[in-house]
Design an enzyme around this catalytic site. Structure first.
Site, PDB file in Angstrom:
ATOM      1  N   GLU A 297       1.116  -1.262   0.000  1.00 43.90           N
ATOM      2  CA  GLU A 297      -0.023   0.104   0.085  1.00 43.90           C
ATOM      3  C   GLU A 297       0.806   1.092  -0.115  1.00 43.90           C
ATOM      4  O   GLU A 297       1.616   1.239   0.566  1.00 43.90           O
ATOM      5  CB  GLU A 297      -0.883  -0.079   1.411  1.00 43.90           C
ATOM      6  CG  GLU A 297      -1.753  -1.227   1.358  1.00 43.90           C
ATOM      7  CD  GLU A 297      -2.700  -1.400   0.184  1.00 43.90           C
ATOM      8  OE1 GLU A 297      -3.011  -0.338  -0.553  1.00 43.90           O
ATOM      9  OE2 GLU A 297      -3.132  -2.719  -0.233  1.00 43.90           O
ATOM     10  N   CYS A 331      -1.723   8.953   4.253  1.00 46.59           N
ATOM     11  CA  CYS A 331      -1.698   8.648   2.608  1.00 46.59           C
ATOM     12  C   CYS A 331      -2.885   9.163   2.277  1.00 46.59           C
ATOM     13  O   CYS A 331      -3.013   9.116   1.204  1.00 46.59           O
ATOM     14  CB  CYS A 331      -1.462   7.073   2.621  1.00 46.59           C
ATOM     15  SG  CYS A 331      -2.461   6.202   3.573  1.00 46.59           S
TER      16      CYS A 331
HETATM   17  P1  NAD Z   1       8.995   5.125   3.015  1.00 44.32           P
HETATM   18  O1  NAD Z   1       8.643   4.367   1.664  1.00 44.32           O
HETATM   19  O2  NAD Z   1      10.178   6.055   3.140  1.00 44.32           O
HETATM   20  O3  NAD Z   1       9.455   4.096   4.123  1.00 44.32           O
HETATM   21  C1  NAD Z   1       8.745   2.931   4.369  1.00 44.32           C
HETATM   22  C2  NAD Z   1       9.506   1.734   4.787  1.00 44.32           C
HETATM   23  O4  NAD Z   1      10.459   1.506   4.061  1.00 44.32           O
HETATM   24  C3  NAD Z   1      10.228   2.133   6.037  1.00 44.32           C
HETATM   25  O5  NAD Z   1      10.354   1.104   6.780  1.00 44.32           O
HETATM   26  C4  NAD Z   1      11.709   2.476   5.486  1.00 44.32           C
HETATM   27  O6  NAD Z   1      12.835   2.110   6.520  1.00 44.32           O
HETATM   28  C5  NAD Z   1      11.708   1.658   4.266  1.00 44.32           C
HETATM   29  N1  NAD Z   1      12.579   1.841   3.131  1.00 44.32           N
HETATM   30  C6  NAD Z   1      12.997   2.971   2.873  1.00 44.32           C
HETATM   31  N2  NAD Z   1      13.855   3.127   1.850  1.00 44.32           N
HETATM   32  C7  NAD Z   1      13.799   1.807   1.482  1.00 44.32           C
HETATM   33  C8  NAD Z   1      14.501   0.957   0.495  1.00 44.32           C
HETATM   34  N3  NAD Z   1      15.497   1.695  -0.371  1.00 44.32           N
HETATM   35  N4  NAD Z   1      14.584  -0.396   0.441  1.00 44.32           N
HETATM   36  C9  NAD Z   1      13.738  -0.990   1.303  1.00 44.32           C
HETATM   37  N5  NAD Z   1      13.111  -0.416   2.248  1.00 44.32           N
HETATM   38  C10 NAD Z   1      13.221   1.101   2.273  1.00 44.32           C
HETATM   39  O7  NAD Z   1       7.771   5.926   3.623  1.00 44.32           O
HETATM   40  P2  NAD Z   1       7.481   6.643   4.975  1.00 44.32           P
HETATM   41  O8  NAD Z   1       7.737   8.021   4.709  1.00 44.32           O
HETATM   42  O9  NAD Z   1       7.499   5.762   6.169  1.00 44.32           O
HETATM   43  O10 NAD Z   1       5.766   6.782   4.810  1.00 44.32           O
HETATM   44  C11 NAD Z   1       5.278   7.561   4.045  1.00 44.32           C
HETATM   45  C12 NAD Z   1       4.667   7.016   2.909  1.00 44.32           C
HETATM   46  O11 NAD Z   1       3.905   5.743   3.005  1.00 44.32           O
HETATM   47  C13 NAD Z   1       3.788   7.848   1.824  1.00 44.32           C
HETATM   48  O12 NAD Z   1       4.029   7.948   0.326  1.00 44.32           O
HETATM   49  C14 NAD Z   1       2.363   7.357   2.034  1.00 44.32           C
HETATM   50  O13 NAD Z   1       1.417   7.654   1.221  1.00 44.32           O
HETATM   51  C15 NAD Z   1       2.469   5.731   2.133  1.00 44.32           C
HETATM   52  N6  NAD Z   1       1.563   5.381   3.025  1.00 44.32           N
HETATM   53  C16 NAD Z   1       0.655   4.673   2.315  1.00 44.32           C
HETATM   54  C17 NAD Z   1      -0.389   3.863   2.995  1.00 44.32           C
HETATM   55  C18 NAD Z   1      -1.324   3.273   2.183  1.00 44.32           C
HETATM   56  O14 NAD Z   1      -2.263   2.541   3.006  1.00 44.32           O
HETATM   57  N7  NAD Z   1      -1.505   3.343   1.050  1.00 44.32           N
HETATM   58  C19 NAD Z   1      -0.405   4.031   4.438  1.00 44.32           C
HETATM   59  C20 NAD Z   1       0.641   4.767   5.145  1.00 44.32           C
HETATM   60  C21 NAD Z   1       1.529   5.469   4.535  1.00 44.32           C
END
Ligand code: NAD
Length: 545
Positions: A297, A331
């Site tokens: 998501e 999100c």
């Molecule tokens: P992010 O993508 O920066 O991080 C999410 C997770 O991925 C973290 O645990 C992070 O450490 C990890 N991560 C970061 N870079 C990575 C890489 N290169 N390889 C593997 N893992 C990696 O997102 P965030 O800032 O924590 O959250 C915000 C984002 O999440 C927004 O885009 C938001 O829309 C989305 N979000 C979506 C939903 C949904 O249900 N659609 C819900 C909540 C948040």
């Protein structure tokens, strides 16, 4: 240890949404939360990894700080080394052998106990950790870290019960059965900073279905993730069923995603990270023992479109609550709004008046409506969008940010005349709402613009008192949002009531906290038993005429 013997179809306790507490002055929950906040501000736990039930301290330590007071260290945490990630994968495989033999009701009992602990003794701790670590207000912490996580744990049990109850038909003389097996290998659960509840749900949903998880929490939500892990252990989660592995996401992902035992990915976060993980899986596809289930998501660019018949007070409130609660870091946050010319002056003035009334600051002060954005990187990114708005559009309210003591950004309303302006297309993930004002007679054209402006399709809302216009929006925006609201803000989905998830660039739309999601963590085995087997290989059609 496998499950204790038990005969009988067990009836689940009543499973309903956790009631939201008000935290109004004088309420017992407010007193309990304030006292836990005061105590937690003085604590600074040293957070270990948890692998196979053992706490691991690697000595490679990072500090976590409060977004609204970035000089204040809330915790220190140990970062995983490559050997820890490998140990966690091994531990998941070992734990799975026993865990998958448990009766599902015994696995469920652990989550039901976790939900009850969270609803009672753990409630102030989880809310306080989410406030201090992620800068949520008391109310935002309550609906996330408490109610939503309780709902995930309780209602997933109800949904799992329904799935296990779905059995095939059997003809005379045989018995057909479906055995929903947990996934072989491990599920890599990677969680975002913005919802404590997602942190608790992503590793446990596959576990409920009989699998095991390697949980990589968000560095920016480490405090609440740690308390979630401790709560699960107190609820009786056996060693190795969820391994808690914080650290460098790239290093951990490189090891986890190339491992032959990868059974699935349960991800929530940004679109670019998810796409890079999927690519890695594609590159490794011939190395896995099973095809990994991929559930993600991701981002959104959520809209509100108003028809000239819209209720103006309701619309303005939806823009403010939908756009600015939790600093626009949901999100589902409303970030692009389309308003007809005839009602725009009144909508604009109401929104500006509410923005002027909004207090931004330390979430320990309960009169604040907004806290800080998560970290410096987010602050810099949002500040960049504000500068763009000042240069290329009209800033009607807010527009400033201050990062001196905390990562604060004012709630901001921007107006543009260009429907393709980047602030209407890109996910900002901050308290910035951009408005596009359309001619009243261009309703149908504007619906097309809403549908085609951004690559995302997560949430959206239509405001109208005209049923025909609602039908038209319904049809034109059918694929523009996985969660579509009529006369309501596009945020605040409740587990079991509005199953949540989007399509297009917003994710695989497997709806967190639903049967659809749980089914991704089960691999069905069909069993046919014939009571009296055939003993003659000839069929009647083969007989001579
Ligand atoms: P992010 O993508 O920066 O991080 C999410 C997770 O991925 C973290 O645990 C992070 O450490 C990890 N991560 C970061 N870079 C990575 C890489 N290169 N390889 C593997 N893992 C990696 O997102 P965030 O800032 O924590 O959250 C915000 C984002 O999440 C927004 O885009 C938001 O829309 C989305 N979000 C979506 C939903 C949904 O249900 N659609 C819900 C909540 C948040």
């Amino acid at each position: 240890m496998s499950s204790a013997p038990f005969d009988g179809n067990r009836r689940l306790p009543p499973l309903v949404n956790e009631p939201i507490r008000s935290y109004a002055p004088g309420s017992p929950e407010r007193a309990a939360l304030k006292s836990r906040l005061a105590a937690m501000e003085k604590e600074c736990p040293e957070i270990p990894l948890v692998i196979g039930g053992k706490e691991i301290r690697t000595g490679d330590i990072e500090k976590a700080t409060s977004p609204h007071k970035h000089g204040h260290v809330t915790a220190t945490w140990h970062k995983a080394r490559p050997e820890d990630v490998k140990a966690a994968i091994k531990s998941s495989a070992e734990a799975q052998r026993d865990w998958s033999t448990w009766r599902w009701e015994d696995r469920a009992a652990i989550l039901l106990k976790a939900a009850e602990l969270l609803a009672t003794t753990w409630r102030p701790t989880m809310a306080a950790a989410t406030m201090l670590g992620q800068s949520k207000t008391a109310f935002q912490a309550e609906i996330d870290a408490t109610c939503e996580l309780i709902d995930f744990w309780r209602l997933n049990v109800a949904f799992a019960g329904e799935l296990y109850g779905e059995q095939p038909m059997s003809s005379q003389g045989m018995w057909n059965q479906t055995d929903l097996r947990g996934l072989e290998g491990f599920v890599y659960a990677v969680t975002p900073f913005n919802f404590t509840a997602i942190g608790g749900n992503l590793p446990t949903a596959p576990a409920l279905m009989g699998g095991t998880s390697l949980w990589k929490p968000s560095n920016a939500a480490i405090l609440s993730s740690w308390y979630t892990m401790k709560l699960l252990i107190e609820a009786g989660l056996p060693p190795g069923v969820v391994n808690f592995v914080p650290g460098d996401p790239i290093m951990i992902s490189d090891i986890a995603l190339s491992h032959p035992d990868l059974g699935g990915i349960h991800f929530t976060g940004s679109t670019t990270v998810f796409q890079s993980m999927w690519k890695t899986v594609g590159n490794n596809i011939s190395n896995y023992k099973s095809y990994p289930r991929i559930v993600g998501e991701t981002g959104g660019k959520d809209f509100i479109i108003a028809h000239p018949s819209a209720d103006i007070a309701g619309l303005a409130t939806a823009i403010v609550r939908g756009g600015f609660e939790y600093q626009g870091q949901k999100c589902s946050a409303a970030s692009r709004v389309y308003i007809p010319k005839s009602i725009w002056p009144e909508v604009r003035d109401r929104v500006i008046a509410m923005i002027k009334d909004i207090k931004v600051g330390d979430v320990n002060n309960f009169t604040n409506f907004m806290g800080a954005v998560i970290d410096k990187r987010a602050h810099d990114r949002i500040t960049g969008y504000l500068a763009d708005g000042k240069k290329n559009a009209k800033v009607l309210a807010g527009g400033t940010a201050n990062g001196e003591t905390g990562w604060f950004v004012e709630p901001t309303l921007i107006q543009t005349e260009d429907p393709a302006y980047r602030l209407l297309c890109e996910e900002i993930f901050g308290p910035v709402v951009t408005a596009y004002v359309y001619d009243d007679n261009k309703w149908a054209e504007t619906l097309k613009i809403v549908d085609s402006t951004s690559p995302y399709a997560l949430t959206g809302a239509v405001f109208s008192r005209d049923r025909k216009a609602i039908h038209e929006a319904h049809a034109a925006l059918r694929n523009s949002a996985g969660n579509f609201y009529i006369n309501d803000k596009p945020t605040g989905a409740i587990v079991g009531q509005q199953p949540f998830g989007g399509s297009r660039a917003s994710g695989t739309n497997d709806k967190a906290g639903s049967k659809m999601n749980l089914m991704r963590w089960a691999s069905a085995r069909t069993v046919k038993e014939t009571f009296v087997p055939a003993t003659e290989h000839h069929y009647p059609f083969m007989d001579a005429e």
